[in-house]
Motif scaffolding. Structure first.
Motif, PDB file in Angstrom:
ATOM      1  N   UNK A 128       0.844  -1.208   0.000  1.00 58.52           N
ATOM      2  CA  UNK A 128       0.000   0.000   0.000  1.00 58.52           C
ATOM      3  C   UNK A 128       0.869   1.244   0.000  1.00 58.52           C
ATOM      4  N   UNK A 129       1.937   1.228   0.796  1.00 59.88           N
ATOM      5  CA  UNK A 129       2.840   2.378   0.846  1.00 59.88           C
ATOM      6  C   UNK A 129       3.479   2.614  -0.521  1.00 59.88           C
ATOM      7  N   UNK A 130       3.908   1.549  -1.170  1.00 56.75           N
ATOM      8  CA  UNK A 130       4.514   1.680  -2.502  1.00 56.75           C
ATOM      9  C   UNK A 130       3.510   2.255  -3.495  1.00 56.75           C
ATOM     10  N   UNK A 131       2.280   1.724  -3.486  1.00 57.17           N
ATOM     11  CA  UNK A 131       1.233   2.245  -4.394  1.00 57.17           C
ATOM     12  C   UNK A 131       0.918   3.702  -4.087  1.00 57.17           C
ATOM     13  N   UNK A 132       0.890   4.036  -2.805  1.00 61.85           N
ATOM     14  CA  UNK A 132       0.584   5.401  -2.369  1.00 61.85           C
ATOM     15  C   UNK A 132       1.553   6.409  -2.988  1.00 61.85           C
ATOM     16  N   UNK A 133       2.848   6.147  -2.870  1.00 61.67           N
ATOM     17  CA  UNK A 133       3.829   7.102  -3.394  1.00 61.67           C
ATOM     18  C   UNK A 133       3.803   7.155  -4.923  1.00 61.67           C
ATOM     19  N   UNK A 134       3.546   6.031  -5.571  1.00 60.32           N
ATOM     20  CA  UNK A 134       3.399   6.041  -7.036  1.00 60.32           C
ATOM     21  C   UNK A 134       2.146   6.809  -7.442  1.00 60.32           C
ATOM     22  N   UNK A 135       1.069   6.664  -6.669  1.00 65.86           N
ATOM     23  CA  UNK A 135      -0.179   7.378  -6.971  1.00 65.86           C
ATOM     24  C   UNK A 135       0.002   8.889  -6.864  1.00 65.86           C
ATOM     25  N   UNK A 136       0.975   9.300  -6.053  1.00 71.14           N
ATOM     26  CA  UNK A 136       1.252  10.728  -5.900  1.00 71.14           C
ATOM     27  C   UNK A 136       2.216  11.242  -6.972  1.00 71.14           C
ATOM     28  N   UNK A 137       2.678  10.342  -7.842  1.00 69.13           N
ATOM     29  CA  UNK A 137       3.539  10.754  -8.950  1.00 69.13           C
ATOM     30  C   UNK A 137       5.021  10.578  -8.719  1.00 69.13           C
ATOM     31  N   UNK A 138       5.395   9.873  -7.669  1.00 68.20           N
ATOM     32  CA  UNK A 138       6.809   9.624  -7.387  1.00 68.20           C
ATOM     33  C   UNK A 138       7.221   8.269  -7.945  1.00 68.20           C
ATOM     34  N   UNK A 139       8.481   8.160  -8.346  1.00 65.93           N
ATOM     35  CA  UNK A 139       8.993   6.883  -8.844  1.00 65.93           C
ATOM     36  C   UNK A 139       9.067   5.864  -7.707  1.00 65.93           C
ATOM     37  N   UNK A 140       9.529   6.328  -6.546  1.00 67.11           N
ATOM     38  CA  UNK A 140       9.643   5.463  -5.373  1.00 67.11           C
ATOM     39  C   UNK A 140       9.799   6.314  -4.117  1.00 67.11           C
ATOM     40  N   UNK A 141       9.917   5.656  -2.977  1.00 70.68           N
ATOM     41  CA  UNK A 141      10.004   6.370  -1.704  1.00 70.68           C
ATOM     42  C   UNK A 141      11.285   7.189  -1.600  1.00 70.68           C
ATOM     43  N   UNK A 142      12.367   6.708  -2.195  1.00 69.06           N
ATOM     44  CA  UNK A 142      13.631   7.448  -2.134  1.00 69.06           C
ATOM     45  C   UNK A 142      13.495   8.832  -2.758  1.00 69.06           C
ATOM     46  N   UNK A 143      12.709   8.943  -3.816  1.00 69.27           N
ATOM     47  CA  UNK A 143      12.476  10.244  -4.438  1.00 69.27           C
ATOM     48  C   UNK A 143      11.748  11.175  -3.465  1.00 69.27           C
TER      49      UNK A 143
END
Length: 139
Positions: free
Chosen positions: A52-67
């Motif tokens: 869910x966390x991974x999908x969340x950050x992608x849904x916000x337009x980020x490549x991944x959490x590191x970005x």
């Protein structure tokens, strides 16, 4: 001041799943968690899955959490230290006591070392210790 992450969350919150909204609320309530926690730890705090966390950050337009983490650090580094100083009455104080400046510097140094990879810190320490000459430059 709103961060770019907070703005993205606010713009898209209605399109997020219920689990993603739980994570969004955690981040909006404590935005500094982004700088000090991993995506997995944030997921645990929000009681959602790592996926869910991974999908969340992608849904916000980020490549991944590191970005996301990099962006948060850049925003923090662009903020002047005195903007964090608040007087007992709640107003911003530009002319602080030296003890307040030192306390802020200690907090920032502590945060820096907490975020560093321990192996990188050991390697840097070894390089400094083994160097024939060390130059210290200040602004």
């Amino acid at each position: 001041m709103s961060t770019r992450l907070s703005l993205r969350i606010q713009e898209r919150i209605n399109r997020l799943t219920k689990s993603e909204q739980k994570l969004a609320r955690v981040i909006l309530e404590s935005p500094t968690l982004i700088e000090t926690h991993s995506a997995t730890e944030l997921a645990n705090i929000a009681d959602v899955s790592k996926a869910t966390a991974a999908r969340f950050f992608r849904a916000l337009g980020y490549a991944d959490f590191e970005e996301v983490k990099l962006q948060a650090r850049e925003e923090r580094n662009r903020t002047q230290p005195y903007s964090y100083s608040v007087s007992p009455q709640g107003g911003t104080v530009l002319g602080r006591k030296i003890s307040e400046h030192l306390e802020l510097e200690l907090t920032n140094l502590t945060r820096t070392f907490e975020e560093m990879d321990p192996d990188a810190l050991r390697q840097a320490s070894r390089m400094i210790a083994d160097a024939p000459r060390v130059w210290f430059l200040g602004l």
